[in-house]
Design a protein around this motif. Structure first.
Motif, PDB file in Angstrom:
ATOM      1  N   CYS A 126       0.801  -1.225   0.000  1.00 22.20           N
ATOM      2  CA  CYS A 126       0.000   0.000   0.000  1.00 22.20           C
ATOM      3  C   CYS A 126       0.830   1.270   0.000  1.00 22.20           C
ATOM      4  N   GLY A 127       2.145   1.171  -0.206  1.00 18.14           N
ATOM      5  CA  GLY A 127       2.972   2.360  -0.314  1.00 18.14           C
ATOM      6  C   GLY A 127       3.160   3.109   0.985  1.00 18.14           C
ATOM      7  N   THR A 128       2.802   2.508   2.108  1.00 13.89           N
ATOM      8  CA  THR A 128       2.888   3.210   3.376  1.00 13.89           C
ATOM      9  C   THR A 128       4.338   3.366   3.825  1.00 13.89           C
ATOM     10  N   VAL A 129       4.716   4.584   4.185  1.00 15.81           N
ATOM     11  CA  VAL A 129       6.024   4.861   4.761  1.00 15.81           C
ATOM     12  C   VAL A 129       5.799   5.604   6.067  1.00 15.81           C
ATOM     13  N   TYR A 130       6.366   5.101   7.145  1.00 12.95           N
ATOM     14  CA  TYR A 130       6.198   5.751   8.440  1.00 12.95           C
ATOM     15  C   TYR A 130       6.974   7.062   8.474  1.00 12.95           C
ATOM     16  N   PRO A 131       6.590   7.993   9.322  1.00 16.18           N
ATOM     17  CA  PRO A 131       7.325   9.255   9.435  1.00 16.18           C
ATOM     18  C   PRO A 131       8.805   9.003   9.718  1.00 16.18           C
ATOM     19  N   HIS A 132       9.655   9.734   9.010  1.00 13.91           N
ATOM     20  CA  HIS A 132      11.093   9.578   9.256  1.00 13.91           C
ATOM     21  C   HIS A 132      11.808  10.885   8.986  1.00 13.91           C
ATOM     22  N   GLY A 133      12.934  11.052   9.689  1.00 12.73           N
ATOM     23  CA  GLY A 133      13.709  12.273   9.562  1.00 12.73           C
ATOM     24  C   GLY A 133      15.170  12.011   9.858  1.00 12.73           C
ATOM     25  N   HIS A 134      15.794  12.938  10.587  1.00 10.13           N
ATOM     26  CA  HIS A 134      17.246  12.886  10.752  1.00 10.13           C
ATOM     27  C   HIS A 134      17.728  11.627  11.454  1.00 10.13           C
ATOM     28  N   GLY A 159      20.963  22.222  15.499  1.00 11.10           N
ATOM     29  CA  GLY A 159      20.883  21.933  16.930  1.00 11.10           C
ATOM     30  C   GLY A 159      19.485  22.016  17.501  1.00 11.10           C
ATOM     31  N   ASP A 160      18.486  22.171  16.631  1.00 12.79           N
ATOM     32  CA  ASP A 160      17.091  22.256  17.073  1.00 12.79           C
ATOM     33  C   ASP A 160      16.469  20.857  17.018  1.00 12.79           C
ATOM     34  N   LEU A 161      16.784  20.040  18.019  1.00 11.70           N
ATOM     35  CA  LEU A 161      16.333  18.647  17.994  1.00 11.70           C
ATOM     36  C   LEU A 161      14.840  18.508  18.214  1.00 11.70           C
ATOM     37  N   ASP A 162      14.232  19.463  18.919  1.00 12.73           N
ATOM     38  CA  ASP A 162      12.783  19.397  19.093  1.00 12.73           C
ATOM     39  C   ASP A 162      12.077  19.449  17.741  1.00 12.73           C
ATOM     40  N   SER A 163      12.507  20.377  16.898  1.00 15.77           N
ATOM     41  CA  SER A 163      11.926  20.484  15.567  1.00 15.77           C
ATOM     42  C   SER A 163      12.332  19.304  14.694  1.00 15.77           C
ATOM     43  N   ALA A 164      13.587  18.893  14.811  1.00 18.14           N
ATOM     44  CA  ALA A 164      14.081  17.789  13.984  1.00 18.14           C
ATOM     45  C   ALA A 164      13.333  16.498  14.258  1.00 18.14           C
ATOM     46  N   ASP A 165      12.959  16.280  15.521  1.00 19.32           N
ATOM     47  CA  ASP A 165      12.258  15.049  15.879  1.00 19.32           C
ATOM     48  C   ASP A 165      10.752  15.121  15.631  1.00 19.32           C
ATOM     49  N   ARG A 166      10.258  16.312  15.390  1.00 17.73           N
ATOM     50  CA  ARG A 166       8.822  16.469  15.174  1.00 17.73           C
ATOM     51  C   ARG A 166       8.511  16.262  13.690  1.00 17.73           C
ATOM     52  N   VAL A 167       8.611  15.012  13.277  1.00 18.31           N
ATOM     53  CA  VAL A 167       8.440  14.664  11.868  1.00 18.31           C
ATOM     54  C   VAL A 167       7.002  14.246  11.612  1.00 18.31           C
ATOM     55  N   GLU A 168       6.388  14.884  10.630  1.00 16.48           N
ATOM     56  CA  GLU A 168       5.012  14.549  10.265  1.00 16.48           C
ATOM     57  C   GLU A 168       4.984  14.293   8.769  1.00 16.48           C
ATOM     58  N   LEU A 169       4.799  13.050   8.402  1.00 21.41           N
ATOM     59  CA  LEU A 169       4.788  12.686   6.999  1.00 21.41           C
ATOM     60  C   LEU A 169       3.744  11.607   6.772  1.00 21.41           C
ATOM     61  N   THR A 170       2.737  11.907   5.984  1.00 22.31           N
ATOM     62  CA  THR A 170       1.726  10.925   5.616  1.00 22.31           C
ATOM     63  C   THR A 170       1.681  10.866   4.097  1.00 22.31           C
ATOM     64  N   LEU A 171       2.135   9.756   3.540  1.00 20.77           N
ATOM     65  CA  LEU A 171       2.162   9.629   2.090  1.00 20.77           C
ATOM     66  C   LEU A 171       0.869   9.003   1.582  1.00 20.77           C
ATOM     67  N   PRO A 172       0.445   9.380   0.382  1.00 23.78           N
ATOM     68  CA  PRO A 172      -0.767   8.791  -0.189  1.00 23.78           C
ATOM     69  C   PRO A 172      -0.553   7.325  -0.516  1.00 23.78           C
ATOM     70  N   GLU A 173      -1.580   6.519  -0.283  1.00 25.64           N
ATOM     71  CA  GLU A 173      -1.478   5.098  -0.576  1.00 25.64           C
ATOM     72  C   GLU A 173      -1.504   4.868  -2.080  1.00 25.64           C
ATOM     73  N   THR A 174      -0.808   3.788  -2.496  1.00 25.81           N
ATOM     74  CA  THR A 174      -0.778   3.450  -3.910  1.00 25.81           C
ATOM     75  C   THR A 174      -2.001   2.639  -4.323  1.00 25.81           C
ATOM     76  N   GLY A 175      -2.677   2.033  -3.355  1.00 23.96           N
ATOM     77  CA  GLY A 175      -3.763   1.130  -3.703  1.00 23.96           C
ATOM     78  C   GLY A 175      -3.251  -0.237  -4.127  1.00 23.96           C
ATOM     79  N   VAL A 176      -1.960  -0.464  -4.010  1.00 25.71           N
ATOM     80  CA  VAL A 176      -1.354  -1.734  -4.405  1.00 25.71           C
ATOM     81  C   VAL A 176      -1.064  -2.551  -3.170  1.00 25.71           C
ATOM     82  N   CYS A 177      -1.446  -3.805  -3.170  1.00 26.16           N
ATOM     83  CA  CYS A 177      -1.223  -4.667  -2.020  1.00 26.16           C
ATOM     84  C   CYS A 177      -0.146  -5.691  -2.334  1.00 26.16           C
TER      85      CYS A 177
END
Length: 461
Positions: free
Chosen positions: A344-352, A394-412
Protein backbone atom coordinates in the motif's frame (compact mmCIF):
# COMPACT_ATOMS: atom_id res chain seq x y z
CA UNK A 1 37.78 29.42 10.45
CA UNK A 2 35.87 27.52 13.13
CA UNK A 3 33.75 24.56 12.13
CA UNK A 4 30.55 26.51 12.89
CA UNK A 5 31.62 29.16 10.38
CA UNK A 6 32.05 26.60 7.63
CA UNK A 7 29.19 26.06 5.17
CA UNK A 8 27.07 22.96 4.91
CA UNK A 9 27.90 21.38 1.56
CA UNK A 10 24.86 20.15 -0.34
CA UNK A 11 25.60 17.78 -3.22
CA UNK A 12 23.13 18.25 -6.06
CA UNK A 13 20.91 21.15 -7.12
CA UNK A 14 17.80 19.06 -7.60
CA UNK A 15 14.50 19.26 -5.68
CA UNK A 16 15.83 17.89 -2.35
CA UNK A 17 19.19 19.66 -2.54
CA UNK A 18 17.73 23.09 -3.27
CA UNK A 19 15.08 22.62 -0.57
CA UNK A 20 17.85 21.73 1.90
CA UNK A 21 19.69 24.92 0.97
CA UNK A 22 16.51 26.98 1.48
CA UNK A 23 15.98 25.50 4.95
CA UNK A 24 19.61 26.18 5.87
CA UNK A 25 19.29 29.82 4.79
CA UNK A 26 16.11 30.12 6.83
CA UNK A 27 18.09 28.96 9.88
CA UNK A 28 20.98 31.34 9.24
CA UNK A 29 23.38 28.62 8.08
CA UNK A 30 25.30 29.12 4.85
CA UNK A 31 24.88 26.34 2.29
CA UNK A 32 27.18 25.61 -0.61
CA UNK A 33 25.38 23.63 -3.29
CA UNK A 34 27.65 21.73 -5.67
CA UNK A 35 25.93 20.77 -8.93
CA UNK A 36 27.70 18.75 -11.61
CA UNK A 37 25.41 20.00 -14.38
CA UNK A 38 25.34 23.41 -16.10
CA UNK A 39 22.03 24.43 -14.51
CA UNK A 40 19.74 23.53 -11.64
CA UNK A 41 17.81 20.27 -11.83
CA UNK A 42 20.08 18.80 -14.51
CA UNK A 43 18.65 15.31 -13.97
CA UNK A 44 15.03 16.52 -14.01
CA UNK A 45 15.70 18.27 -17.33
CA UNK A 46 16.66 14.93 -18.85
CA UNK A 47 13.09 13.75 -18.39
CA UNK A 48 11.53 17.13 -19.11
CA UNK A 49 8.96 15.52 -21.43
CA UNK A 50 7.52 13.29 -18.68
CA UNK A 51 4.51 14.56 -16.74
CA UNK A 52 4.63 14.06 -12.98
CA UNK A 53 1.79 12.31 -11.18
CA UNK A 54 2.15 14.70 -8.24
CA UNK A 55 0.47 18.09 -8.41
CA UNK A 56 2.22 21.44 -8.03
CA UNK A 57 0.83 21.56 -4.50
CA UNK A 58 3.01 18.54 -3.63
CA UNK A 59 6.11 19.66 -5.50
CA UNK A 60 7.17 22.87 -3.79
CA UNK A 61 8.81 23.21 -0.39
CA UNK A 62 7.54 25.78 2.18
CA UNK A 63 10.98 27.19 3.02
CA UNK A 64 11.75 27.47 -0.68
CA UNK A 65 8.52 29.36 -1.25
CA UNK A 66 9.52 31.88 1.43
CA UNK A 67 12.89 32.38 -0.23
CA UNK A 68 11.23 32.87 -3.61
CA UNK A 69 8.50 35.26 -2.43
CA UNK A 70 10.62 38.48 -2.53
CA UNK A 71 11.63 37.72 -6.14
CA UNK A 72 8.07 38.06 -7.39
CA UNK A 73 7.74 34.33 -8.00
CA UNK A 74 4.17 33.10 -8.30
CA UNK A 75 3.29 29.56 -7.33
CA UNK A 76 1.64 27.63 -10.18
CA UNK A 77 -1.88 26.28 -9.81
CA UNK A 78 -1.63 23.81 -6.95
CA UNK A 79 -4.03 21.33 -8.56
CA UNK A 80 -2.26 21.10 -11.95
CA UNK A 81 0.34 18.55 -13.02
CA UNK A 82 3.67 19.86 -14.37
CA UNK A 83 6.09 18.10 -16.68
CA UNK A 84 9.68 17.67 -15.60
CA UNK A 85 10.55 20.66 -17.78
CA UNK A 86 7.89 22.78 -16.08
CA UNK A 87 9.18 21.81 -12.65
CA UNK A 88 12.73 22.77 -13.59
CA UNK A 89 11.93 26.06 -15.32
CA UNK A 90 9.09 27.37 -13.16
CA UNK A 91 10.35 26.38 -9.71
CA UNK A 92 13.75 24.72 -9.40
CA UNK A 93 15.79 27.12 -11.52
CA UNK A 94 14.15 30.22 -9.96
CA UNK A 95 14.93 28.74 -6.53
CA UNK A 96 18.57 28.21 -7.50
CA UNK A 97 18.69 31.77 -8.83
CA UNK A 98 17.33 33.05 -5.52
CA UNK A 99 20.14 31.22 -3.73
CA UNK A 100 22.61 33.08 -5.94
CA UNK A 101 26.30 32.26 -5.61
CA UNK A 102 25.51 29.68 -2.94
CA UNK A 103 25.02 27.35 -5.93
CA UNK A 104 28.06 26.33 -7.99
CA UNK A 105 27.48 24.68 -11.37
CA UNK A 106 29.91 22.42 -13.19
CA UNK A 107 31.27 21.17 -9.87
CA UNK A 108 31.33 17.38 -9.74
CA UNK A 109 32.03 15.89 -6.31
CA UNK A 110 34.67 13.18 -6.49
CA UNK A 111 35.26 12.47 -2.81
CA UNK A 112 34.13 13.22 0.74
CA UNK A 113 36.16 12.54 3.89
CA UNK A 114 37.17 13.95 7.27
CA UNK A 115 40.08 16.38 7.04
CA UNK A 116 43.31 14.45 7.59
CA UNK A 117 41.43 11.25 8.48
CA UNK A 118 40.69 8.32 6.18
CA UNK A 119 37.87 5.98 7.17
CA UNK A 120 40.23 3.87 9.35
CA UNK A 121 41.41 6.60 11.73
CA UNK A 122 39.46 7.11 14.98
CA UNK A 123 41.67 9.73 16.67
CA UNK A 124 39.94 13.13 16.91
CA UNK A 125 37.78 12.13 13.96
CA UNK A 126 34.60 13.89 15.07
CA UNK A 127 36.55 17.09 15.72
CA UNK A 128 37.65 17.43 12.11
CA UNK A 129 35.57 19.19 9.45
CA UNK A 130 34.56 17.40 6.30
CA UNK A 131 36.65 17.90 3.18
CA UNK A 132 34.94 17.64 -0.19
CA UNK A 133 36.93 17.14 -3.39
CA UNK A 134 35.49 18.26 -6.70
CA UNK A 135 36.42 18.72 -10.33
CA UNK A 136 35.31 21.64 -12.50
CA UNK A 137 34.24 21.56 -16.13
CA UNK A 138 37.72 22.84 -17.00
CA UNK A 139 39.20 19.75 -15.35
CA UNK A 140 40.63 21.60 -12.36
CA UNK A 141 40.62 19.90 -8.96
CA UNK A 142 39.51 21.77 -5.86
CA UNK A 143 38.57 21.06 -2.27
CA UNK A 144 36.17 22.76 0.12
CA UNK A 145 35.62 22.27 3.83
CA UNK A 146 32.24 21.79 5.49
CA UNK A 147 30.67 21.50 8.92
CA UNK A 148 28.20 18.94 7.52
CA UNK A 149 27.40 17.29 4.19
CA UNK A 150 23.96 16.64 2.72
CA UNK A 151 24.15 14.29 -0.25
CA UNK A 152 21.13 14.93 -2.48
CA UNK A 153 22.79 13.72 -5.68
CA UNK A 154 20.00 11.28 -6.49
CA UNK A 155 20.30 8.07 -8.48
CA UNK A 156 19.60 9.23 -12.04
CA UNK A 157 23.13 8.60 -13.30
CA UNK A 158 23.17 4.94 -12.24
CA UNK A 159 20.22 3.05 -13.76
CA UNK A 160 19.91 -0.64 -13.07
CA UNK A 161 20.68 -3.02 -15.96
CA UNK A 162 18.45 -5.43 -17.85
CA UNK A 163 19.99 -8.51 -16.26
CA UNK A 164 17.76 -10.04 -13.61
CA UNK A 165 20.79 -10.83 -11.45
CA UNK A 166 21.47 -7.12 -10.97
CA UNK A 167 24.41 -7.36 -13.35
CA UNK A 168 24.33 -6.35 -16.99
CA UNK A 169 22.96 -9.14 -19.17
CA UNK A 170 25.52 -10.86 -21.37
CA UNK A 171 25.74 -8.77 -24.52
CA UNK A 172 23.90 -5.80 -22.98
CA UNK A 173 26.83 -3.43 -23.30
CA UNK A 174 27.56 -4.55 -26.85
CA UNK A 175 23.94 -3.78 -27.74
CA UNK A 176 24.17 -0.22 -26.40
CA UNK A 177 23.24 1.30 -29.77
CA UNK A 178 19.74 -0.17 -29.45
CA UNK A 179 19.25 0.02 -25.67
CA UNK A 180 18.11 3.00 -23.60
CA UNK A 181 17.57 3.32 -19.85
CA UNK A 182 15.23 6.29 -19.97
CA UNK A 183 11.64 6.90 -21.07
CA UNK A 184 12.07 8.16 -24.64
CA UNK A 185 10.59 11.50 -25.69
CA UNK A 186 8.31 10.27 -28.45
CA UNK A 187 7.14 13.81 -29.22
CA UNK A 188 10.62 14.52 -30.57
CA UNK A 189 10.47 13.60 -34.30
CA UNK A 190 13.98 12.18 -34.30
CA UNK A 191 13.28 9.98 -31.28
CA UNK A 192 9.85 9.00 -32.57
CA UNK A 193 11.42 7.79 -35.82
CA UNK A 194 13.55 5.38 -33.82
CA UNK A 195 10.48 3.57 -32.45
CA UNK A 196 7.69 4.19 -34.98
CA UNK A 197 6.81 1.13 -37.01
CA UNK A 198 9.16 -0.99 -34.97
CA UNK A 199 9.05 -3.62 -32.27
CA UNK A 200 10.30 -2.49 -28.85
CA UNK A 201 10.89 -4.47 -25.67
CA UNK A 202 10.09 -2.62 -22.43
CA UNK A 203 11.72 -4.24 -19.37
CA UNK A 204 10.36 -3.11 -16.00
CA UNK A 205 7.19 -2.91 -13.94
CA UNK A 206 7.04 0.56 -12.39
CA UNK A 207 5.70 3.98 -13.31
CA UNK A 208 8.44 4.54 -15.90
CA UNK A 209 7.50 1.31 -17.69
CA UNK A 210 3.84 2.35 -17.59
CA UNK A 211 4.76 5.66 -19.18
CA UNK A 212 6.79 4.00 -21.93
CA UNK A 213 4.00 1.52 -22.72
CA UNK A 214 1.34 4.23 -22.82
CA UNK A 215 3.37 6.51 -25.09
CA UNK A 216 4.33 3.66 -27.43
CA UNK A 217 0.63 2.80 -27.66
CA UNK A 218 -0.09 6.38 -28.71
CA UNK A 219 2.50 6.08 -31.49
CA UNK A 220 1.03 2.73 -32.55
CA UNK A 221 -2.34 4.37 -33.17
CA UNK A 222 -0.79 6.48 -35.92
CA UNK A 223 2.15 4.37 -37.05
CA UNK A 224 1.31 0.84 -38.26
CA UNK A 225 3.76 -1.80 -37.17
CA UNK A 226 4.61 -0.11 -33.87
CA UNK A 227 4.41 -2.71 -31.13
CA UNK A 228 5.71 -3.17 -27.60
CA UNK A 229 6.76 -6.34 -25.79
CA UNK A 230 6.41 -5.83 -22.06
CA UNK A 231 8.94 -8.02 -20.25
CA UNK A 232 8.03 -8.78 -16.63
CA UNK A 233 10.08 -10.76 -14.15
CA UNK A 234 6.94 -11.79 -12.30
CA UNK A 235 3.43 -12.83 -13.24
CA UNK A 236 0.49 -10.51 -13.76
CA UNK A 237 -1.54 -9.92 -10.60
CA UNK A 238 -3.69 -7.27 -9.00
CA UNK A 239 -0.66 -5.08 -8.30
CA UNK A 240 0.85 -5.24 -11.78
CA UNK A 241 -0.86 -2.11 -13.10
CA UNK A 242 -0.66 -0.13 -9.87
CA UNK A 243 -3.56 0.94 -7.72
CA UNK A 244 -5.88 2.27 -10.41
CA UNK A 245 -8.85 4.06 -8.90
CA UNK A 246 -7.68 3.10 -5.38
CA UNK A 247 -4.50 5.15 -5.72
CA UNK A 248 -4.71 8.34 -3.66
CA UNK A 249 -2.59 10.03 -6.33
CA UNK A 250 -5.13 9.88 -9.19
CA UNK A 251 -2.62 10.60 -11.95
CA UNK A 252 -0.42 7.74 -10.75
CA UNK A 253 -3.38 5.38 -10.79
CA UNK A 254 -4.37 6.59 -14.27
CA UNK A 255 -0.87 5.89 -15.54
CA UNK A 256 -1.15 2.23 -14.60
CA UNK A 257 -4.57 2.01 -16.23
CA UNK A 258 -3.12 3.53 -19.42
CA UNK A 259 -0.48 0.79 -19.47
CA UNK A 260 -3.19 -1.82 -18.95
CA UNK A 261 -5.13 -0.35 -21.87
CA UNK A 262 -2.03 -0.63 -24.07
CA UNK A 263 -1.94 -4.35 -23.36
CA UNK A 264 -5.71 -4.90 -23.54
CA UNK A 265 -5.95 -3.05 -26.86
CA UNK A 266 -3.24 -5.13 -28.46
CA UNK A 267 -0.53 -2.48 -28.70
CA UNK A 268 1.67 -4.50 -26.36
CA UNK A 269 2.19 -8.14 -25.47
CA UNK A 270 3.08 -9.11 -21.90
CA UNK A 271 5.80 -11.72 -21.37
CA UNK A 272 5.73 -12.85 -17.75
CA UNK A 273 8.18 -14.68 -15.52
CA UNK A 274 11.02 -13.69 -17.83
CA UNK A 275 14.40 -12.93 -16.27
CA UNK A 276 16.81 -11.61 -18.86
CA UNK A 277 20.15 -13.41 -18.95
CA UNK A 278 21.53 -12.35 -22.32
CA UNK A 279 20.91 -9.99 -25.22
CA UNK A 280 22.03 -11.41 -28.53
CA UNK A 281 22.36 -9.76 -31.91
CA UNK A 282 20.35 -11.32 -34.74
CA UNK A 283 21.71 -11.50 -38.28
CA UNK A 284 19.69 -8.45 -39.28
CA UNK A 285 21.05 -6.39 -36.36
CA UNK A 286 17.95 -6.68 -34.19
CA UNK A 287 18.13 -7.94 -30.62
CA UNK A 288 17.00 -11.22 -29.09
CA UNK A 289 16.33 -11.39 -25.34
CA UNK A 290 17.29 -14.70 -23.76
CA UNK A 291 15.84 -15.71 -20.39
CA UNK A 292 17.36 -17.68 -17.54
CA UNK A 293 15.03 -20.54 -18.43
CA UNK A 294 16.32 -20.65 -22.02
CA UNK A 295 13.35 -18.87 -23.60
CA UNK A 296 14.24 -16.69 -26.56
CA UNK A 297 11.92 -13.86 -27.47
CA UNK A 298 11.26 -12.86 -31.06
CA UNK A 299 13.71 -10.19 -32.28
CA UNK A 300 13.06 -6.57 -31.36
CA UNK A 301 14.40 -3.38 -32.88
CA UNK A 302 14.87 -1.51 -29.61
CA UNK A 303 15.03 -2.24 -25.89
CA UNK A 304 13.94 0.17 -23.16
CA UNK A 305 15.30 -0.91 -19.77
CA UNK A 306 13.36 0.61 -16.86
CA UNK A 307 14.36 -1.59 -13.95
CA UNK A 308 15.04 1.15 -11.41
CA UNK A 309 18.09 2.99 -10.18
CA UNK A 310 20.80 2.53 -7.59
CA UNK A 311 22.91 5.01 -5.61
CA UNK A 312 26.44 5.98 -6.62
CA UNK A 313 28.43 5.51 -3.42
CA UNK A 314 31.87 5.68 -5.00
CA UNK A 315 32.72 9.19 -3.82
CA UNK A 316 31.69 8.33 -0.25
CA UNK A 317 34.19 5.49 0.14
CA UNK A 318 36.11 7.29 2.94
CA UNK A 319 32.97 8.00 4.95
CA UNK A 320 31.59 5.60 7.55
CA UNK A 321 28.09 4.95 6.28
CA UNK A 322 25.53 2.66 7.89
CA UNK A 323 23.70 1.15 4.92
CA UNK A 324 21.30 -1.76 4.65
CA UNK A 325 22.98 -4.65 2.88
CA UNK A 326 20.09 -5.09 0.45
CA UNK A 327 18.65 -1.66 -0.31
CA UNK A 328 21.82 0.42 0.20
CA UNK A 329 19.62 2.80 2.18
CA UNK A 330 20.35 4.01 5.76
CA UNK A 331 19.97 1.11 8.17
CA UNK A 332 17.20 2.72 10.24
CA UNK A 333 15.24 3.79 7.16
CA UNK A 334 15.46 0.54 5.21
CA UNK A 335 12.78 -1.42 7.15
CA UNK A 336 10.31 1.40 6.55
CA UNK A 337 10.69 1.36 2.76
CA UNK A 338 11.68 -2.25 1.99
CA UNK A 339 9.66 -3.32 -1.09
CA UNK A 340 10.01 -6.93 0.03
CA UNK A 341 7.77 -6.12 2.99
CA UNK A 342 5.70 -3.04 2.29
CA UNK A 343 2.23 -2.92 0.86
CA UNK A 344 0.00 0.00 0.00
CA UNK A 345 2.97 2.36 -0.31
CA UNK A 346 2.89 3.21 3.38
CA UNK A 347 6.02 4.86 4.76
CA UNK A 348 6.20 5.75 8.44
CA UNK A 349 7.33 9.26 9.44
CA UNK A 350 11.09 9.58 9.26
CA UNK A 351 13.71 12.27 9.56
CA UNK A 352 17.25 12.89 10.75
CA UNK A 353 17.43 9.91 13.11
CA UNK A 354 16.54 7.40 10.41
CA UNK A 355 18.89 9.17 8.00
CA UNK A 356 21.88 9.29 10.35
CA UNK A 357 25.10 7.30 9.89
CA UNK A 358 27.98 6.25 12.14
CA UNK A 359 29.78 9.26 10.66
CA UNK A 360 28.01 12.14 12.38
CA UNK A 361 27.12 15.12 10.23
CA UNK A 362 26.54 13.43 6.89
CA UNK A 363 23.11 12.65 5.49
CA UNK A 364 21.83 11.00 2.33
CA UNK A 365 18.49 12.58 1.41
CA UNK A 366 16.03 12.54 -1.45
CA UNK A 367 16.07 9.69 -3.94
CA UNK A 368 19.53 8.64 -2.80
CA UNK A 369 18.28 7.97 0.73
CA UNK A 370 16.02 5.23 -0.64
CA UNK A 371 18.95 3.34 -2.16
CA UNK A 372 17.39 0.82 -4.52
CA UNK A 373 13.86 1.13 -3.17
CA UNK A 374 11.28 2.63 -5.56
CA UNK A 375 8.30 4.99 -5.21
CA UNK A 376 10.02 8.04 -3.77
CA UNK A 377 7.93 11.23 -3.67
CA UNK A 378 9.13 14.84 -3.58
CA UNK A 379 7.18 15.53 -0.40
CA UNK A 380 9.24 12.81 1.30
CA UNK A 381 12.44 14.62 0.41
CA UNK A 382 11.15 17.98 1.60
CA UNK A 383 10.25 16.57 5.00
CA UNK A 384 13.61 14.82 5.21
CA UNK A 385 15.62 18.00 4.63
CA UNK A 386 13.45 20.00 7.02
CA UNK A 387 14.30 17.53 9.78
CA UNK A 388 17.98 17.17 8.81
CA UNK A 389 18.63 20.91 8.65
CA UNK A 390 16.94 21.36 12.02
CA UNK A 391 19.27 18.71 13.46
CA UNK A 392 22.33 20.42 11.95
CA UNK A 393 21.16 23.68 13.54
CA UNK A 394 20.88 21.93 16.93
CA UNK A 395 17.09 22.26 17.07
CA UNK A 396 16.33 18.65 17.99
CA UNK A 397 12.78 19.40 19.09
CA UNK A 398 11.93 20.48 15.57
CA UNK A 399 14.08 17.79 13.98
CA UNK A 400 12.26 15.05 15.88
CA UNK A 401 8.82 16.47 15.17
CA UNK A 402 8.44 14.66 11.87
CA UNK A 403 5.01 14.55 10.26
CA UNK A 404 4.79 12.69 7.00
CA UNK A 405 1.73 10.92 5.62
CA UNK A 406 2.16 9.63 2.09
CA UNK A 407 -0.77 8.79 -0.19
CA UNK A 408 -1.48 5.10 -0.58
CA UNK A 409 -0.78 3.45 -3.91
CA UNK A 410 -3.76 1.13 -3.70
CA UNK A 411 -1.35 -1.73 -4.40
CA UNK A 412 -1.22 -4.67 -2.02
CA UNK A 413 1.69 -7.02 -1.51
CA UNK A 414 5.41 -6.38 -1.63
CA UNK A 415 7.80 -6.98 -4.50
CA UNK A 416 9.34 -9.82 -2.55
CA UNK A 417 6.32 -11.99 -3.41
CA UNK A 418 7.05 -12.07 -7.14
CA UNK A 419 8.05 -15.71 -7.10
CA UNK A 420 4.81 -16.72 -5.38
CA UNK A 421 2.15 -17.64 -7.97
CA UNK A 422 -0.50 -16.56 -5.47
CA UNK A 423 1.04 -13.12 -4.98
CA UNK A 424 -1.43 -10.31 -5.37
CA UNK A 425 -4.41 -12.65 -4.98
CA UNK A 426 -6.69 -12.66 -1.99
CA UNK A 427 -8.93 -15.14 -0.30
CA UNK A 428 -11.24 -12.33 0.72
CA UNK A 429 -9.80 -11.97 4.18
CA UNK A 430 -6.58 -10.18 3.35
CA UNK A 431 -5.63 -6.70 2.30
CA UNK A 432 -7.59 -6.47 -0.93
CA UNK A 433 -11.08 -7.88 -0.87
CA UNK A 434 -12.09 -8.46 -4.52
CA UNK A 435 -11.73 -12.03 -5.71
CA UNK A 436 -9.48 -12.78 -8.71
CA UNK A 437 -11.01 -12.48 -12.15
CA UNK A 438 -9.87 -13.50 -15.61
CA UNK A 439 -8.85 -10.83 -18.08
CA UNK A 440 -7.90 -11.13 -21.73
CA UNK A 441 -4.41 -10.01 -22.73
CA UNK A 442 -4.52 -8.32 -26.11
CA UNK A 443 -7.21 -8.08 -28.75
CA UNK A 444 -8.22 -11.46 -30.05
CA UNK A 445 -5.87 -13.25 -27.70
CA UNK A 446 -6.61 -16.97 -27.31
CA UNK A 447 -8.23 -18.16 -24.12
CA UNK A 448 -4.97 -19.73 -22.99
CA UNK A 449 -3.42 -16.25 -22.78
CA UNK A 450 -5.77 -15.21 -20.00
CA UNK A 451 -4.18 -14.51 -16.65
CA UNK A 452 -5.43 -14.05 -13.13
CA UNK A 453 -5.75 -10.50 -11.95
CA UNK A 454 -7.33 -8.81 -8.96
CA UNK A 455 -9.55 -5.85 -9.61
CA UNK A 456 -7.31 -2.75 -9.52
CA UNK A 457 -10.14 -0.72 -8.06
CA UNK A 458 -10.36 -2.74 -4.87
CA UNK A 459 -9.79 -1.12 -1.50
CA UNK A 460 -6.49 -1.52 0.26
CA UNK A 461 -5.53 -1.75 3.90
Amino acid sequence: MSEQQLPVVVIGAGPAGLAAAAHLVERGIEPLVLEAGPAAAAAVREWSHVRLFSTWGELTDPAAEKLLAPTGWTKPDAASYPSGGDWAERYLQPLADALGDRVRYGARVTGVSRTGRDRIVDADREGQPFVVHLTTVAGDEERVFARAVIDASGTWTTPSPAGASGLAALGERAAADRVTYRVPDLKDPAVRARYAGRRTAVIGSGASAFTALATLADVAKDEPGTHAVWVLRRGISGSTFGGGEADQLPARGALGLAAKAAVDNGYADAVTGFRTEAIERANDGRLILVGEDGRRLDPVDEVIVLTGFRPDLSFLSEIRLGLDERLQAPVELAPLIDPNQHSCGTVYPHGHRELSHPEQGIYLVGMKSYGRAPTFLAMTGYEQVRSVTAAIAGDLDSADRVELTLPETGVCGGAGLFDDPAAGQSDGGGCCAPAPQLVQIGIGAPTTAAVTEDSPSGGCC
